[in-house]
Design a protein around this motif. Structure first.
Motif, PDB file in Angstrom:
ATOM      1  N   MET A  83       0.830  -1.201   0.000  1.00  0.00           N
ATOM      2  CA  MET A  83       0.000   0.000   0.000  1.00  0.00           C
ATOM      3  C   MET A  83       0.870   1.259   0.000  1.00  0.00           C
ATOM      4  O   MET A  83       1.890   1.316   0.679  1.00  0.00           O
ATOM      5  CB  MET A  83      -0.902  -0.012   1.236  1.00  0.00           C
ATOM      6  N   ILE A  84       0.462   2.240  -0.777  1.00  0.00           N
ATOM      7  CA  ILE A  84       1.146   3.530  -0.803  1.00  0.00           C
ATOM      8  C   ILE A  84       0.243   4.550  -0.123  1.00  0.00           C
ATOM      9  O   ILE A  84      -0.881   4.788  -0.560  1.00  0.00           O
ATOM     10  CB  ILE A  84       1.464   3.970  -2.243  1.00  0.00           C
ATOM     11  N   VAL A  85       0.722   5.130   0.951  1.00  0.00           N
ATOM     12  CA  VAL A  85      -0.064   6.088   1.722  1.00  0.00           C
ATOM     13  C   VAL A  85       0.342   7.502   1.325  1.00  0.00           C
ATOM     14  O   VAL A  85       1.529   7.839   1.313  1.00  0.00           O
ATOM     15  CB  VAL A  85       0.144   5.874   3.237  1.00  0.00           C
ATOM     16  N   ASP A  86      -0.651   8.328   1.024  1.00  0.00           N
ATOM     17  CA  ASP A  86      -0.397   9.689   0.549  1.00  0.00           C
ATOM     18  C   ASP A  86      -0.313  10.701   1.692  1.00  0.00           C
ATOM     19  O   ASP A  86       0.273  11.768   1.551  1.00  0.00           O
ATOM     20  CB  ASP A  86      -1.523  10.090  -0.418  1.00  0.00           C
ATOM     21  N   TYR A  87      -0.902  10.370   2.834  1.00  0.00           N
ATOM     22  CA  TYR A  87      -0.952  11.260   3.998  1.00  0.00           C
ATOM     23  C   TYR A  87      -1.605  12.607   3.661  1.00  0.00           C
ATOM     24  O   TYR A  87      -1.228  13.644   4.208  1.00  0.00           O
ATOM     25  CB  TYR A  87       0.447  11.511   4.575  1.00  0.00           C
ATOM     26  N   SER A  88      -2.578  12.573   2.754  1.00  0.00           N
ATOM     27  CA  SER A  88      -3.302  13.802   2.425  1.00  0.00           C
ATOM     28  C   SER A  88      -4.782  13.602   2.717  1.00  0.00           C
ATOM     29  O   SER A  88      -5.302  12.477   2.667  1.00  0.00           O
ATOM     30  CB  SER A  88      -3.114  14.164   0.949  1.00  0.00           C
ATOM     31  N   ALA A  89      -5.483  14.706   2.997  1.00  0.00           N
ATOM     32  CA  ALA A  89      -6.906  14.637   3.320  1.00  0.00           C
ATOM     33  C   ALA A  89      -7.713  14.123   2.131  1.00  0.00           C
ATOM     34  O   ALA A  89      -8.662  13.350   2.302  1.00  0.00           O
ATOM     35  CB  ALA A  89      -7.400  16.015   3.752  1.00  0.00           C
ATOM     36  N   ASP A  90      -7.347  14.542   0.922  1.00  0.00           N
ATOM     37  CA  ASP A  90      -8.072  14.098  -0.271  1.00  0.00           C
ATOM     38  C   ASP A  90      -7.926  12.594  -0.474  1.00  0.00           C
ATOM     39  O   ASP A  90      -8.893  11.904  -0.812  1.00  0.00           O
ATOM     40  CB  ASP A  90      -7.565  14.850  -1.509  1.00  0.00           C
ATOM     41  N   TRP A  91      -6.714  12.091  -0.302  1.00  0.00           N
ATOM     42  CA  TRP A  91      -6.480  10.654  -0.469  1.00  0.00           C
ATOM     43  C   TRP A  91      -7.271   9.859   0.558  1.00  0.00           C
ATOM     44  O   TRP A  91      -7.909   8.858   0.235  1.00  0.00           O
ATOM     45  CB  TRP A  91      -4.987  10.364  -0.320  1.00  0.00           C
ATOM     46  N   LEU A  92      -7.250  10.319   1.798  1.00  0.00           N
ATOM     47  CA  LEU A  92      -7.942   9.600   2.863  1.00  0.00           C
ATOM     48  C   LEU A  92      -9.455   9.634   2.656  1.00  0.00           C
ATOM     49  O   LEU A  92     -10.144   8.625   2.843  1.00  0.00           O
ATOM     50  CB  LEU A  92      -7.579  10.214   4.217  1.00  0.00           C
ATOM     51  N   ALA A  93      -9.980  10.791   2.234  1.00  0.00           N
ATOM     52  CA  ALA A  93     -11.423  10.928   2.043  1.00  0.00           C
ATOM     53  C   ALA A  93     -11.929  10.092   0.877  1.00  0.00           C
ATOM     54  O   ALA A  93     -13.112   9.716   0.842  1.00  0.00           O
ATOM     55  CB  ALA A  93     -11.773  12.394   1.825  1.00  0.00           C
ATOM     56  N   ALA A  94     -11.053   9.799  -0.083  1.00  0.00           N
ATOM     57  CA  ALA A  94     -11.462   9.027  -1.260  1.00  0.00           C
ATOM     58  C   ALA A  94     -11.566   7.532  -0.973  1.00  0.00           C
ATOM     59  O   ALA A  94     -12.097   6.778  -1.794  1.00  0.00           O
ATOM     60  CB  ALA A  94     -10.470   9.266  -2.399  1.00  0.00           C
ATOM     61  N   LEU A  95     -11.091   7.097   0.174  1.00  0.00           N
ATOM     62  CA  LEU A  95     -11.157   5.680   0.520  1.00  0.00           C
ATOM     63  C   LEU A  95     -12.585   5.289   0.893  1.00  0.00           C
ATOM     64  O   LEU A  95     -13.391   6.136   1.292  1.00  0.00           O
ATOM     65  CB  LEU A  95     -10.215   5.386   1.694  1.00  0.00           C
ATOM     66  N   PRO A  96     -12.928   4.007   0.776  1.00  0.00           N
ATOM     67  CA  PRO A  96     -14.273   3.564   1.163  1.00  0.00           C
ATOM     68  C   PRO A  96     -14.549   3.860   2.634  1.00  0.00           C
ATOM     69  O   PRO A  96     -13.629   3.946   3.451  1.00  0.00           O
ATOM     70  CB  PRO A  96     -14.229   2.052   0.904  1.00  0.00           C
ATOM     71  N   ALA A  97     -15.818   4.025   2.957  1.00  0.00           N
ATOM     72  CA  ALA A  97     -16.203   4.267   4.349  1.00  0.00           C
ATOM     73  C   ALA A  97     -15.687   3.125   5.218  1.00  0.00           C
ATOM     74  O   ALA A  97     -15.900   1.951   4.893  1.00  0.00           O
ATOM     75  CB  ALA A  97     -17.714   4.380   4.462  1.00  0.00           C
ATOM     76  N   PRO A  98     -14.999   3.429   6.305  1.00  0.00           N
ATOM     77  CA  PRO A  98     -14.357   2.372   7.093  1.00  0.00           C
ATOM     78  C   PRO A  98     -15.328   1.639   8.010  1.00  0.00           C
ATOM     79  O   PRO A  98     -16.355   2.173   8.428  1.00  0.00           O
ATOM     80  CB  PRO A  98     -13.326   3.142   7.916  1.00  0.00           C
ATOM     81  N   SER A  99     -14.977   0.424   8.310  1.00  0.00           N
ATOM     82  CA  SER A  99     -15.699  -0.377   9.300  1.00  0.00           C
ATOM     83  C   SER A  99     -14.750  -1.470   9.751  1.00  0.00           C
ATOM     84  O   SER A  99     -13.681  -1.667   9.165  1.00  0.00           O
ATOM     85  CB  SER A  99     -16.974  -0.984   8.705  1.00  0.00           C
ATOM     86  N   GLY A 100     -15.131  -2.186  10.799  1.00  0.00           N
ATOM     87  CA  GLY A 100     -14.240  -3.238  11.260  1.00  0.00           C
ATOM     88  C   GLY A 100     -14.718  -3.901  12.528  1.00  0.00           C
ATOM     89  O   GLY A 100     -15.826  -3.647  13.010  1.00  0.00           O
ATOM     90  N   ASP A 101     -13.841  -4.721  13.078  1.00  0.00           N
ATOM     91  CA  ASP A 101     -14.166  -5.478  14.275  1.00  0.00           C
ATOM     92  C   ASP A 101     -13.726  -4.718  15.521  1.00  0.00           C
ATOM     93  O   ASP A 101     -13.482  -3.502  15.478  1.00  0.00           O
ATOM     94  CB  ASP A 101     -13.502  -6.856  14.206  1.00  0.00           C
ATOM     95  N   ALA A 102     -13.599  -5.438  16.627  1.00  0.00           N
ATOM     96  CA  ALA A 102     -13.227  -4.809  17.896  1.00  0.00           C
ATOM     97  C   ALA A 102     -11.830  -4.194  17.836  1.00  0.00           C
ATOM     98  O   ALA A 102     -11.581  -3.146  18.449  1.00  0.00           O
ATOM     99  CB  ALA A 102     -13.303  -5.839  19.024  1.00  0.00           C
ATOM    100  N   GLU A 103     -10.918  -4.819  17.099  1.00  0.00           N
ATOM    101  CA  GLU A 103      -9.564  -4.280  16.976  1.00  0.00           C
ATOM    102  C   GLU A 103      -9.585  -2.921  16.283  1.00  0.00           C
ATOM    103  O   GLU A 103      -8.889  -1.988  16.681  1.00  0.00           O
ATOM    104  CB  GLU A 103      -8.678  -5.259  16.195  1.00  0.00           C
ATOM    105  N   TRP A 104     -10.391  -2.830  15.229  1.00  0.00           N
ATOM    106  CA  TRP A 104     -10.531  -1.551  14.528  1.00  0.00           C
ATOM    107  C   TRP A 104     -11.144  -0.502  15.445  1.00  0.00           C
ATOM    108  O   TRP A 104     -10.696   0.644  15.481  1.00  0.00           O
ATOM    109  CB  TRP A 104     -11.398  -1.741  13.281  1.00  0.00           C
ATOM    110  N   GLU A 105     -12.147  -0.888  16.205  1.00  0.00           N
ATOM    111  CA  GLU A 105     -12.809   0.054  17.106  1.00  0.00           C
ATOM    112  C   GLU A 105     -11.842   0.548  18.182  1.00  0.00           C
ATOM    113  O   GLU A 105     -11.823   1.739  18.517  1.00  0.00           O
ATOM    114  CB  GLU A 105     -14.023  -0.610  17.754  1.00  0.00           C
TER     115      GLU A 105
END
Length: 227
Positions: A83-105
């Motif tokens: 994975m290449i991380v851009d560390y920008s607000a636009d890049w982060l906002a373009a990702l799918p809406a996050p969800s996850g298990d207890a570890e993610w929470e």
């Protein structure tokens, strides 16, 4: 005459001694157990080669390659290109809406309370510290275990036992923390803190900061790696 006899006697003695030594070596070699083992091993190898040569080509290829080993990914890890991380607000906002298990929470909550208001790099850096601890034998092996761990003088992460109500009312900050948590749990590279396991604000001065090497300074936080 006496000199000739002496030379003759010496020659005979040398011949006798040499013959005895040769005989001793010959006997020792004939009784050497390693020689017999070597001969048996060579015989076995010869028989094995004949057996393999008699097999079809497909069987010989399978023996040469060996059994297929299936590699299983750890939970939360995804196969594919790094994975290449851009560390920008636009890049982060373009990702799918996050969800996850207890570890993610647990990671989302820790980022919200420990790094809310920091730059994206600052928040990613705190996530690196938590996951570096998960990978370390000195700490619990889960995100929830790490962030909820107690210790001398209190909790490892202050929000856990500061006595304040854990209200996550800032929707934008919570969404950002959730996206960062998802990216990090999905295997984003940890390149910001060089393996840091600790951090503190610039306003504080914990005793361990004098013992651990500092690895990074990002925003309001200084980062350290436990030796």
């Amino acid at each position: 005459m006496r000199l000739h006899q002496c030379w003759t006697t010496a020659a005979v003695a040398i011949f006798v001694l040499t013959g005895a030594a040769f005989a001793e070596v010959t006997v020792s070699q004939s009784n050497d157990p390693t020689q017999a083992i070597g001969e048996q091993f060579a015989s076995l190898l010869g028989a094995e080669h004949k057996t393999v040569d008699a097999l079809p080509d497909s069987k010989q290829t399978a023996l040469a390659i060996g059994p297929k080993v299936e590699t299983k990914l750890k939970p939360g890890k995804k196969a594919g290109k790094p994975m290449i991380v851009d560390y920008s607000a636009d890049w982060l906002a373009a990702l799918p809406a996050p969800s996850g298990d207890a570890e993610w929470e647990c990671l989302r909550k820790a980022l919200y309370f420990e790094s809310r208001g920091e730059s994206l790099k600052g928040q990613f850096a705190v996530a690196e510290v938590i996951l570096n601890r998960v990978d370390s034998a000195a700490y619990p092996d889960t995100v929830c275990g790490v962030v909820q761990q107690g210790g001398k003088g209190g909790c490892q992460f202050s929000y856990v036992c500061d006595g304040m109500r854990d209200s996550m009312s800032e929707a934008a900050a919570l969404d950002e923390a959730g996206r960062i948590a998802r990216v990090m749990l999905d295997g984003a590279p940890r390149v910001l803190t060089l393996g840091a396991t600790h951090f503190h604000t610039r306003a504080s001065n914990p005793s361990w900061a004098r013992r651990f090497p500092q690895t990074a300074a990002i925003g309001a936080h200084l980062f350290y790696r436990q030796p």
